[in-house]
Design an enzyme around this catalytic site. Sequence first.
Site, PDB file in Angstrom:
ATOM      1  N   HIS A 169     -51.051 -21.362  18.555  1.00  0.00           N
ATOM      2  CA  HIS A 169     -51.491 -22.069  19.762  1.00  0.00           C
ATOM      3  C   HIS A 169     -52.051 -23.442  19.400  1.00  0.00           C
ATOM      4  CE1 HIS A 169     -52.857 -22.595  23.885  1.00  0.00           C
ATOM      5  NE2 HIS A 169     -53.930 -23.177  23.351  1.00  0.00           N
TER       6      HIS A 169
ATOM      7  N   GLY B   6     -47.532 -35.599  32.173  1.00  0.00           N
ATOM      8  CA  GLY B   6     -46.743 -34.597  32.899  1.00  0.00           C
ATOM      9  C   GLY B   6     -46.779 -33.216  32.270  1.00  0.00           C
TER      10      GLY B   6
ATOM     11  N   HIS C 228     -49.641 -25.546  25.750  1.00  0.00           N
ATOM     12  CA  HIS C 228     -49.236 -24.983  24.459  1.00  0.00           C
ATOM     13  C   HIS C 228     -48.074 -25.868  24.038  1.00  0.00           C
ATOM     14  CE1 HIS C 228     -48.350 -21.274  21.792  1.00  0.00           C
ATOM     15  NE2 HIS C 228     -47.424 -22.180  21.484  1.00  0.00           N
TER      16      HIS C 228
ATOM     17  N   HIS D  98     -44.981 -27.898  23.209  1.00  0.00           N
ATOM     18  CA  HIS D  98     -43.568 -27.526  23.290  1.00  0.00           C
ATOM     19  C   HIS D  98     -42.692 -28.762  23.336  1.00  0.00           C
ATOM     20  CE1 HIS D  98     -45.294 -27.694  27.369  1.00  0.00           C
ATOM     21  NE2 HIS D  98     -44.124 -28.168  27.766  1.00  0.00           N
TER      22      HIS D  98
HETATM   23  P1  AMP Z   1     -44.407 -29.309  30.684  1.00  0.00           P
HETATM   24  O1  AMP Z   1     -44.450 -30.022  32.001  1.00  0.00           O
HETATM   25  O2  AMP Z   1     -43.896 -30.181  29.568  1.00  0.00           O
HETATM   26  O3  AMP Z   1     -45.713 -28.620  30.351  1.00  0.00           O
HETATM   27  O4  AMP Z   1     -43.280 -28.203  30.840  1.00  0.00           O
HETATM   28  C1  AMP Z   1     -43.516 -26.854  31.088  1.00  0.00           C
HETATM   29  C2  AMP Z   1     -42.165 -26.213  31.281  1.00  0.00           C
HETATM   30  O5  AMP Z   1     -42.316 -24.807  31.193  1.00  0.00           O
HETATM   31  C3  AMP Z   1     -41.523 -26.509  32.652  1.00  0.00           C
HETATM   32  O6  AMP Z   1     -40.252 -27.156  32.449  1.00  0.00           O
HETATM   33  C4  AMP Z   1     -41.378 -25.120  33.281  1.00  0.00           C
HETATM   34  O7  AMP Z   1     -40.190 -24.986  34.022  1.00  0.00           O
HETATM   35  C5  AMP Z   1     -41.391 -24.220  32.058  1.00  0.00           C
HETATM   36  N1  AMP Z   1     -41.848 -22.845  32.313  1.00  0.00           N
HETATM   37  C6  AMP Z   1     -42.922 -22.442  33.024  1.00  0.00           C
HETATM   38  N2  AMP Z   1     -43.042 -21.107  32.987  1.00  0.00           N
HETATM   39  C7  AMP Z   1     -42.025 -20.646  32.227  1.00  0.00           C
HETATM   40  C8  AMP Z   1     -41.588 -19.336  31.814  1.00  0.00           C
HETATM   41  N3  AMP Z   1     -42.250 -18.216  32.175  1.00  0.00           N
HETATM   42  N4  AMP Z   1     -40.485 -19.228  31.045  1.00  0.00           N
HETATM   43  C9  AMP Z   1     -39.799 -20.350  30.674  1.00  0.00           C
HETATM   44  N5  AMP Z   1     -40.159 -21.600  31.010  1.00  0.00           N
HETATM   45  C10 AMP Z   1     -41.252 -21.752  31.778  1.00  0.00           C
HETATM   46 ZN    ZN Z   2     -50.690 -20.772  23.571  1.00  0.00          ZN
END
Ligand code: AMP
Ligand code: ZN
Length: 112
Positions: free
Chosen positions: A46, A92, A97, A99
């Site tokens: 994390h 945004g 976490h 990614h």
């Molecule tokens: P960010 O705005 O960079 O934090 O992107 C978060 C991303 O996580 C978004 O594109 C969401 O569609 C995606 N997301 C949210 N919940 C899930 C989930 N349970 N499984 C897969 N993707 C997810």
């Molecule tokens: Zn996490």
Amino acid sequence: MSDCLFCKIAAGEIPADTVYEDDKVIVFRDINPKAEVHLLVIPREHIPSLNELSEDQDALLGNMLHLLPQLAKAQGLNDGFRTIINTGKGGGQLIFHLHMHLLGGKNLPGFE
Ligand code: AMP
Ligand code: ZN
């Protein structure tokens, strides 16, 4: 981080459409894809965002970057791909976490 969605996915507590995993990283399809291919590459550890990254995590981040072209190829993205890391509310970021978004194929979005 028991309240972190991506930690729960990494732990297998919440299902995801996983396309790759190893001991440090897991990759799954974004639930709300913004392009034909939309993967999320996350460390199992994390780390809330790039703002909290420390130098001893450089190797982990390097591994994630090296994984991107391999994932893109495996998804048939032979023309190239886009990588996005949103950082902080102003960037945004919705899920705190770290990614990397890997996007490609039809409907590749612009910058937002
Ligand atoms: P960010 O705005 O960079 O934090 O992107 C978060 C991303 O996580 C978004 O594109 C969401 O569609 C995606 N997301 C949210 N919940 C899930 C989930 N349970 N499984 C897969 N993707 C997810
Ligand atoms: Zn996490």
